[in-house]
Design an enzyme around this catalytic site. Structure first.
Site, short mmCIF file in Angstrom:
data_model
loop_
_atom_site.label_atom_id
_atom_site.label_comp_id
_atom_site.label_asym_id
_atom_site.label_seq_id
_atom_site.Cartn_x
_atom_site.Cartn_y
_atom_site.Cartn_z
N ARG A 128 0.84 -1.20 0.00
CA ARG A 128 0.00 0.00 0.00
C ARG A 128 0.87 1.25 0.00
O ARG A 128 2.09 1.20 0.20
CB ARG A 128 -0.91 0.01 1.24
CG ARG A 128 -0.14 0.02 2.54
CD ARG A 128 -1.02 0.35 3.73
NE ARG A 128 -0.33 0.10 4.99
CZ ARG A 128 0.58 0.91 5.54
NH1 ARG A 128 0.93 2.03 4.92
NH2 ARG A 128 1.14 0.59 6.69
N GLY A 129 0.22 2.40 -0.19
CA GLY A 129 0.91 3.66 -0.03
C GLY A 129 1.09 3.98 1.44
O GLY A 129 0.68 3.24 2.33
N ILE B 234 4.70 3.56 7.97
CA ILE B 234 4.49 2.52 8.96
C ILE B 234 3.35 2.86 9.91
O ILE B 234 3.14 4.04 10.26
CB ILE B 234 5.79 2.26 9.75
CG1 ILE B 234 5.67 1.00 10.61
CG2 ILE B 234 6.17 3.48 10.60
CD1 ILE B 234 7.00 0.52 11.18
N THR B 235 2.60 1.84 10.32
CA THR B 235 1.55 2.02 11.31
C THR B 235 1.40 0.73 12.10
O THR B 235 2.11 -0.25 11.88
CB THR B 235 0.22 2.43 10.66
OG1 THR B 235 -0.68 2.88 11.68
CG2 THR B 235 -0.41 1.29 9.88
N CYS C 202 3.18 6.76 10.74
CA CYS C 202 2.97 7.41 9.44
C CYS C 202 4.12 8.36 9.10
O CYS C 202 3.97 9.22 8.24
CB CYS C 202 1.63 8.15 9.41
SG CYS C 202 0.22 7.10 9.75
N HIS D 264 -1.57 -2.06 13.77
CA HIS D 264 -2.95 -2.54 13.86
C HIS D 264 -3.06 -3.47 15.06
O HIS D 264 -2.10 -4.18 15.39
CB HIS D 264 -3.35 -3.31 12.60
CG HIS D 264 -3.31 -2.50 11.34
ND1 HIS D 264 -3.94 -1.30 11.22
CD2 HIS D 264 -2.69 -2.74 10.16
CE1 HIS D 264 -3.72 -0.81 10.01
NE2 HIS D 264 -2.97 -1.67 9.35
N ALA E 128 -7.92 2.45 9.18
CA ALA E 128 -7.88 1.90 10.54
C ALA E 128 -8.35 2.99 11.49
O ALA E 128 -7.71 4.03 11.61
CB ALA E 128 -6.47 1.45 10.89
#
Length: 268
Positions: free
Chosen positions: A73-74, A77-78, A218, A80, A202
């Site tokens: 994806r574009g 980092i995140t 992000c 979940h 999210a």
């Protein structure tokens, strides 16, 4: 108006492993491209996992070597995990695809969802996702609570090498609300392949936001993260939010007038 189908994959004790959900996205994506199914939104929770989009830099990953799944994806980092409602809208768009318009529609549905719970959210120029705005800079408390410290000395504003992960809880992304800074309540990262969208959003409902403190969420160093429960000061559950998100996704996505991205023709 296009039909929209929702699939609730798993929540709580039935949270869906990231790889399993990614595989299902690809299966549904192929079926949507072939017009075998209508536009579909997968909704779920994940067990704790860090994922990194294509623009993630090494300096934004966990310092302690915690595993990260690199995805197509574009964005950057995140994290979940439990307490976060994840949605993967798999939707066929007219070509040439207007990616920005798709992101704005997802933001709009989430802004409306937060409003239904009594929380005002908005967009921030140049930063995707849904945000709770902080106080004006001059009205915010000084970092670390040190009396008389001018915000002009905030190292995040002047030092590109400054790392909030190494400088104590006063700079932690999860404490942005205490600092009265802008804080993200919903992240968005998408991919479009063959005119069909993947990945999505999210929404932080009631997660442990300390998970974000191990990374640069992000890639943004001067803002933080928040949640519905944290902003409202009461318990909110994913199950409570789920039908509200579905309602607004249906309203926004089904009723959108989809248009191809305008392409300027080069003059002769």
């Amino acid at each position: 108006m296009s039909e929209l189908r929702f699939v609730r994959m798993g929540f709580g004790a039935d949270a869906v492993e990231y790889q399993e959900a990614w595989d299902e996205q690809r299966r549904v994506h192929a079926a949507r491209f072939a017009d075998e199914i209508p536009d579909t939104v997968l909704l779920l929770e994940h067990p704790p996992v860090y994922t990194a989009g294509r623009r993630t830099e090494d300096s934004e990953r966990p310092l302690d070597g915690t595993p990260v799944i690199d995805v197509d994806r574009g964005g950057k980092i995140t994290w979940h995990g439990p307490g976060q409602l994840v949605g993967y809208p798999i939707q066929k768009l007219p070509r040439p695809v207007d990616v920005v318009a798709h992101v704005r529609r997802l933001e709009e549905a989430l802004i409306r969802t937060c409003a239904d719970f009594g929380l005002e959210t908005t967009r921030v120029e140049g930063r995707s996702g849904v945000w709770v705005l902080g106080d004006p800079v001059e009205q915010r408390p000084a970092p670390g609570g040190v009396g008389g410290l001018s915000l002009d000395l905030d190292p995040r504003m002047h030092d590109e090498e400054f790392d909030p992960r190494l400088n104590g809880p006063e700079y932690a992304p999860s404490n942005a609300g205490q600092r009265r800074e802008d804080r993200k309540i919903a992240a968005i990262g998408i991919r479009v392949a063959k005119g069909v969208t993947m990945h999505g959003f999210a929404l932080n409902v009631n997660p442990d936001n300390a998970w974000f403190d191990r990374i640069i969420p992000c890639g943004i160093r001067d803002a933080g993260v928040t949640s519905l429960a944290g902003e409202l000061g009461r318990d909110v559950t994913v199950q409570e939010v789920l039908p509200v998100v579905e309602k607004h996704l249906r309203d926004v996505l089904e009723n959108a007038e989809l248009k191809p991205r305008a392409v300027e023709k080069a003059s002769a």
